[in-house]
Design an enzyme around this catalytic site. Structure first.
Site, short mmCIF file in Angstrom:
data_model
loop_
_atom_site.label_atom_id
_atom_site.label_comp_id
_atom_site.label_asym_id
_atom_site.label_seq_id
_atom_site.Cartn_x
_atom_site.Cartn_y
_atom_site.Cartn_z
N CYS A 125 0.83 -1.21 0.00
CA CYS A 125 0.00 0.00 0.00
C CYS A 125 0.87 1.27 0.00
O CYS A 125 0.61 2.20 -0.77
CB CYS A 125 -0.94 0.02 1.20
SG CYS A 125 -0.22 -0.58 2.71
N HIS A 141 -2.78 6.14 4.87
CA HIS A 141 -1.35 6.34 5.07
C HIS A 141 -0.94 7.73 4.54
O HIS A 141 -1.45 8.16 3.49
CB HIS A 141 -0.54 5.30 4.30
CG HIS A 141 -0.62 3.91 4.83
ND1 HIS A 141 -1.18 3.57 6.05
CD2 HIS A 141 -0.18 2.75 4.30
CE1 HIS A 141 -1.09 2.26 6.24
NE2 HIS A 141 -0.49 1.72 5.20
C1 2RA Z 1 1.06 -2.03 6.68
N1 2RA Z 1 1.74 -1.89 4.36
O1 2RA Z 1 0.63 -0.88 6.57
C2 2RA Z 1 1.59 -2.79 5.48
C3 2RA Z 1 0.73 -3.96 5.15
N2 2RA Z 1 -0.61 -3.62 4.87
O2 2RA Z 1 1.07 -2.66 7.75
#
Ligand code: 2RA
Length: 331
Positions: free
Chosen positions: A126, A235
């Site tokens: 991601c 994120h």
């Molecule tokens: C996380 N990118 O954010 C990793 C797996 N989804 O933990």
């Protein structure tokens, strides 16, 4: 179009069903697959209840596509079994991403490399997806030389257990089944996935290696620090990007405005900049805080935010499936 969802009851699996419904994916039969203990559990999709089936029953049904979000070991063991009966697998785990015989696909960037022979296709991590979507057209214009990225990653990237830990801590309780070795509420953890010999975590090295593979340029230098923070919507990433060619900021804005999958949110004088609360439940990669790094030539600072469960996982996988169907590479 017969579609299996392996890991149908997890956070990403649930998001996959939402995205498939929203995008009216042309499926005629849905096969939700989860652990043996979940077999028979009902999954609701477009007004119908579908019983969770076993992995063996799903393989026997020979679906056209199987989208996996069930961890690397499950993918390693069962993706080849689906491929052997003619199913095309789109896998969200890291199991196949760096396999030289498998494609690592972000549709806006390299879907055109896909052929009917690709029976196991890897969905990138991601934190990598949102970064390369934001940088792809800038790379074409100026040539990526070096990326320094610091991430601020939602607990949803870890899964339901981490979300529960945050909510319990937020409610003043001791987490009943913690996902992390330390409290996550009012804290940050510079530790995502496991530490490797070189002192970086697997998450940080995924950003290094996956970026080179997706962009098709092993000369792109990437260094990353991946951090877990107590948020839910998506994120966030601070990028310091050095190009081979000089740029003008207004030109960078224009390129980002027209970049597929990107939404420019950059009016600091109006307090407008990307935030996880604004990316939550959306597929756009939000880009803002554009400013030149005056300390060295050809270098740009930018801030990138996206919902890691959507464009970072479910939507990217569904977009790959849509490409396969639209180009008659399956079914
Ligand atoms: C996380 N990118 O954010 C990793 C797996 N989804 O933990």
């Amino acid at each position: 179009m017969k579609l299996a969802i392996v890991g149908a009851t997890g956070l990403v699996g649930t998001e996959l069903l939402k995205v498939l419904a929203e995008r009216q994916f042309p499926l005629t039969e849905l096969l939700p697959v989860a652990s043996a203990k979940s077999v028979g559990q009902l999954v609701h999709f477009l007004g119908k209840d579908y019983p969770v089936v076993s992995m063996d029953d799903a393989i026997a049904a020979r679906p056209d596509i199987a989208i996996f979000s069930a961890g690397g070991s499950v993918s390693k063991e069962h993706a080849p079994r689906f491929a052997a009966v003619g199913t095309t697998v789109v896998d969200n785990s890291s199991a196949w991403r760096m396999d030289p015989t498998k494609k690592l696909v972000v549709p806006e960037i390299n879907a055109s490399t896909l052929t009917a022979d690709d029976k196991i296709i890897a969905n990138p991590n991601c934190s990598t997806i949102q970064m390369v979507v934001a940088l792809n057209d800038l790379h074409k214009a100026y040539g990526l030389q070096r990326i320094v990225v610091s991430t601020y990653q939602s607990v949803t990237g870890t899964g339901k257990k981490a979300v529960d830990q945050l909510l319990e801590e937020r409610a003043g309780q001791v987490a009943s089944n913690p996902a992390y070795p330390y409290p996550i509420d009012l804290n940050v953890l510079p530790h995502i996935d496991v530490f490797e010999e070189n002192g970086y975590t697997k998450e940080e090295m995924k950003m290094v290696h996956e970026t080179k593979k997706i962009m098709g340029d092993s000369n792109i230098q990437v260094t990353a620090t991946c951090v877990r923070i107590p948020v839910m919507g998506g994120h966030s990433e601070a990028l310091n990007v050095q190009f081979h060619k000089e740029f003008a900021l207004n030109e960078v804005r224009a390129i980002l405005h027209d970049t597929a999958g990107v939404e420019l949110v950059d009016e600091p004088s109006q307090n407008r900049y990307p935030m996880p609360k604004d990316s939550h439940g959306r597929d756009a990669v939000l880009v803002g805080r554009l400013r030149r790094d005056e300390t060295q030539p050809c270098t740009l600072n930018m801030w990138v935010v996206a919902d890691n469960l959507r464009k970072g996982a479910a939507t990217n996988a569904v977009q790959i499936a849509e490409y396969l169907v639209a180009n008659k590479l399956v079914g």
